[in-house]
Design an enzyme around this catalytic site. Structure first.
Site, PDB file in Angstrom:
ATOM      1  N   GLU A   3      17.433  -1.643  -6.950  1.00 61.24           N
ATOM      2  CA  GLU A   3      16.883  -2.477  -5.873  1.00 61.24           C
ATOM      3  C   GLU A   3      17.425  -3.919  -5.891  1.00 61.24           C
ATOM      4  OE1 GLU A   3      15.061   1.108  -6.145  1.00 61.24           O
ATOM      5  OE2 GLU A   3      15.010  -0.356  -7.755  1.00 61.24           O
ATOM      6  N   ASP A  40      20.054   4.769 -10.172  1.00 60.38           N
ATOM      7  CA  ASP A  40      18.628   4.436 -10.220  1.00 60.38           C
ATOM      8  C   ASP A  40      18.457   2.937 -10.444  1.00 60.38           C
ATOM      9  OD1 ASP A  40      15.900   4.840 -10.250  1.00 60.38           O
ATOM     10  OD2 ASP A  40      15.825   5.552 -12.324  1.00 60.38           O
TER      11      ASP A  40
END
Length: 886
Positions: free
Chosen positions: A464, A461
């Site tokens: 990005e 998770d």
């Protein structure tokens, strides 16, 4: 460079009134290309660029540009086109200066005729090397002898066209924008016309599957914000597919770039790509079918990994269990309710102070016992790991950071110091997964963590990478990397918004170039580590993705909302990611954010049972209150029964689903696909995104509206059989059909000519795999035939496809009254344990006088109204030919 013929809007009004509009600016609105794409377009800037200006009242909104290129804009010129051993080469030059800094005036264009249906071209700085995306693509040194395309250059400007030979359709044409080809150090732009407005792809972006051509902008720059329309999201996939409605054929275009980029589609139709770095590296795929286009794309970027069989079961998670005991309570509640479940997950709350590779010593002290219980029930366990590593623990107290410092694994600022951001544990450093030392360090930490918790997969998770502050705790320098001459329309208006400084340094280069590859570099590294650690197939789900991520892991669609609209958009996300080569994809069933409610959650489970990756997951907090439980066993008995039936149907179909995943792994096909992939000649299927197919044979039509008791579903031409009872819908033309859809019903239909391999379901894949098989057959009434296949292996070993350690079966009905199962390949050492115990055949017009399997009479039931035949009461091994007659 020309002087604009319309220099003041007052003069423009007068000119328009007199009917003498300047010829060079007399361009229809839908064919104008933006010459001032910055957020604040102005007449002064526009005219300084030699472009046409048409004012409008109010703030700038998406639509026809106010500032656009005139017909005689002076740009680049193509010259010196020559044949090469790989295709063609050409020089591209420009005399005049551009309107952004550091224009590159001398370019080289190489065209590679890689296959008969794949053209690849690069436009490079002729004198200097530039950043190129570091992913593996085919290295083609010589051109193919024959192609289905031809290439044409215009006599002036940068005019370059790719034409499909058999239809003379122009698929790619840069002449459409006279001044739109630009090549600056930090601004590269190219435009092309499009064959139609049926455009798909350009992910990851929330919205309808059919992309709007009404001045729609799609921004590429990986971003960790919750799902919203109109913003850049977690993934970067600059690939699109276009249908040619006149011919029913398709083509695709892939722009291999990783810098921040905009793609704008306009109504003419045409598309413009604007990126702020790298090179122009573009592939064109000629299909001719949509499935062919995707397969050709995946031949370039890599085929999907094959997940373990258990990974296709039902998954359950919650951010907010808040203790190992509560996790066990939910597990037990699911078991008591008889709910299928293969995998239990824990979100970040299992960690000690949100520190990676730790377990909360109080609330989750007995987590190892819970995981052991999971394994004793032949289930599996997955834990979340974030990339950010806490940098503010006392020296010597947190080995991941201490060893990371020693091994120099963290991303640096431009001054050489470690870049510090802020995530869940506070101040954090970010591993550079492109660095070999980091890969070793990451492996050591995962292996140490595995000694504490025997996990079966990893959830990546926040990769990005996402931070709670922009840039770093000490800010970012002011330079052209942080403030480029043009910034695509990223969320927050700055590249560093809620992520790292773009001037940060990594082993392979600048974060400016590598930002959107961060998740890819992490999932690739983690995939290798899990193979080495467990000696089994890795199972990884990543939030951030880039081109080729599907080779290493799957994806969930991120932080969605408990709304009917989000339920609908989950289908478009799944269809897009199957085109992007990431078929193992799903959304958080019932929604992650906001409290769900019973009807929505029941309907969502019916849909979610047919996500390729099926997981229920929700958040800790829903506004001012804690989110409610939404696991399948949290609802009323009647709702539990409906959800259980939906999940059991998924488990019944797992052999078919697994076979589709194997096909995706082998040849790059899709698992979940839109209707038009199977019916490309039928434009009525092109906009459909509220239904979808598993493979070519199973149509899923979920309810996605509150209170609905019926459902309007599109059925293409042919016969579609109700999956459950075989009732037939015979369609002489494609049309909408109103189906009964009470809360307890999920509408599934089998396409004529299909045979689906099924297996008696149980509450885990381990138990289900011990059961007998069924064949559910849907006869094509025109031919009396049907066919299907099954791939089977142990479901968890590495490289079974490559080693040939599997059994492959083909099923066919060819004469109308005989069903055969043939062994195509068999090196699976447990194949004798596979038994066929029943079959159902839909579309049997006449009542049989008897049914035999391998010459032996068997029990059967024939329904004269539905024209269905059901045979059972036998068990024959599937590792040899089986012949059933009636």
């Amino acid at each position: 460079m020309m002087i604009p013929c319309l220099v003041r809007w007052v003069i423009l009004i007068a000119t328009l009134t007199s009917g003498t509009l300047c010829k060079q600016c007399s361009i229809p609105e839908d064919q104008r290309f933006d010459c001032n794409p910055e957020v604040s377009a102005s007449q002064k800037v526009c005219e300084s660029r030699g472009c046409c200006w048409i004012p409008s009242k109010g703030p700038r909104i998406e639509g026809a540009p106010r500032c656009f290129y005139p017909l005689n804009y002076e740009g680049y010129q193509t010259e010196g086109v020559k044949e090469t051993k790989y295709g063609l080469t050409a020089n591209i030059t420009r005399v005049s200066s551009g309107y952004y800094p550091n224009i590159v005036k001398t370019l080289k264009m190489d065209l590679y005729f890689e296959t008969s249906r794949r053209l690849h071209f690069k436009i490079l700085d002729a004198d200097n090397e530039r950043y190129e995306v570091p992913i593996e693509t085919p290295n083609v040194a010589s051109k193919v002898n024959e192609t289905d395309y031809k290439v044409s250059f215009s006599s002036s400007g940068f005019g370059f066209s790719v034409i499909r030979k058999n239809t003379q359709t122009t698929l790619f044409n840069t002449s459409v924008n006279p001044g739109g080809f630009l090549y600056h150090d930090q601004f590269l732009q190219i435009s092309t016309s499009l064959v139609s407005k049926f455009i798909y792809g350009l992910g990851e972006h929330r919205g309808r599957f059919l992309r709007s051509s009404n001045w729609s902008r799609y921004t590429f720059w990986n971003n960790g914000f919750s799902q919203q329309e109109g913003i850049n999201q977690y993934g970067y996939h600059p690939f699109f597919l276009v249908m040619e409605p006149d011919h029913g054929t398709a083509y695709g275009v892939f722009v291999l770039n990783s810098n921040a980029m905009d793609a704008v589609i306009q109504p003419s139709p045409a598309i413009t790509f604007r990126t702020i770095g790298g090179i122009l590296d573009i592939y064109i795929f000629l299909g001719p079918t949509p499935s062919d286009v995707v397969q050709q794309y995946l031949d370039v970027i890599g085929h999907p990994f094959l997940p373990p069989y258990w990974g296709l079961g039902f998954h359950l998670c919650r951010w907010g269990y808040q203790s190992a005991n509560r996790t066990r309570e939910i597990l037990d509640r699911m078991r008591v309710a008889g709910m299928p479940q293969d995998v239990q997950w824990n979100d970040i709350d299992y960690m000690d102070s949100h520190l990676d590779f730790t377990v909360d010593p109080a609330r989750f002290a007995n987590l190892p016992d819970v995981v052991e219980d999971v394994h004793e029930h032949h289930q599996h366990y997955i834990a979340m790991i974030d990339p950010a590593i806490s940098s503010e623990q006392p020296a010597g107290s947190y080995p991941p950071y201490d060893t990371g410092l020693k091994q120099d694994v963290f991303i640096k600022k431009d001054d050489g110091s470690i870049l510090i951001g802020q995530v869940w544990p506070g101040k954090t450093a970010f591993p550079d997964f492109f660095k070999p030392e980091t890969q070793t360090w990451w492996s050591n930490n995962i292996k140490e963590f595995y000694k504490k918790i025997q996990f079966d997969g990893i959830w990546l998770d926040m990769n990005e990478p996402f931070t709670f502050i922009s840039g770093s705790t000490s800010g970012c320098p002011y330079n052209s990397l942080e403030n480029p001459p043009f910034t695509p329309y990223v969320m927050g208006d700055h590249l560093r918004t809620m992520t790292l400084c773009t001037s940060a340094k990594q082993h392979s280069g600048l974060h400016y170039n590598l930002h959107s590859l961060y998740g890819l570099s992490e999932v690739n590294t983690t995939n290798i580590i899990l193979k080495d650690l467990r000696k089994k197939r890795p199972f990884i789900i990543s939030r951030s993705t880039y081109v080729s991520s599907g080779k290493y892991g799957g994806h969930w669609l991120g932080d969605n909302w408990a709304t009917w609209a989000d339920m609908h958009f989950s289908i478009t996300g799944i269809l897009n990611f199957n085109m992007f080569g990431i078929p193992l994809v799903g959304a958080d069933i019932c929604g992650f954010q906001r409290n769900t409610y019973e009807e929505l959650c029941v309907r969502w489970h019916q849909l979610g049972a047919f996500y390729p990756f099926s997981r229920n997951h929700n958040s800790l907090s829903c506004g001012p209150v804690k989110c409610m439980d939404q696991d399948p066993a949290a609802w009323s008995n009647s709702s539990q029964g409906i959800i259980r039936d939906a999940l059991m149907t998924r488990y019944l179909l797992l052999p078919y689903l697994y076979t589709l995943f194997v096909a995706a792994h082998q040849n790059g096909s899709t698992v979940a696909r839109p209707l038009f992939f199977e019916f490309p000649d039928d434009p009525a299927t092109y906009p459909v995104d509220r239904q979808f197919l598993w493979g070519s044979s199973l149509l899923i039509s979920p309810v996605m509206d509150p209170g609905a008791q019926t459902l309007d579903a599109l059925f293409p031409t042919g016969v579609w059989y109700d999956f459950y009872n075989g009732s037939a819908l015979s369609m002489d033309e494609t049309r909408m059909v109103t189906l009964d859809a009470p809360i307890q019903k999920l509408n599934l239909h089998i396409r004529e000519g299909s045979i689906l391999p099924l297996q008696e379901p149980n509450t885990t894949t381990y138990a289900s795999r011990k059961n007998g098989f069924e064949l559910r057959c849907a006869i094509n009434p025109k031919t009396g035939s049907a066919e299907g296949s099954l791939y089977w292996d142990d479901g968890d070993s590495l490289d079974t496809v490559e080693k040939g350690e599997f059994i492959s079966l083909k099923f066919e009905i060819s004469s109308g009254n005989m069903l055969m199962s043939k062994v195509i390949h068999n090196k699976y050492n447990q194949s004798s344990e596979l038994t066929l115990e029943r079959f159902s055949i839909y579309g049997v017009e006449h009542s049989p006088t008897g049914v035999t399997v391998n010459g032996n009479k068997v029990e059967y039931i024939y329904d004269t109204i539905l024209e269905t035949l059901h045979a059972s009461g036998f068990a024959v091994a599937m590792n040899d030919t089986i012949v059933a007659k009636w």
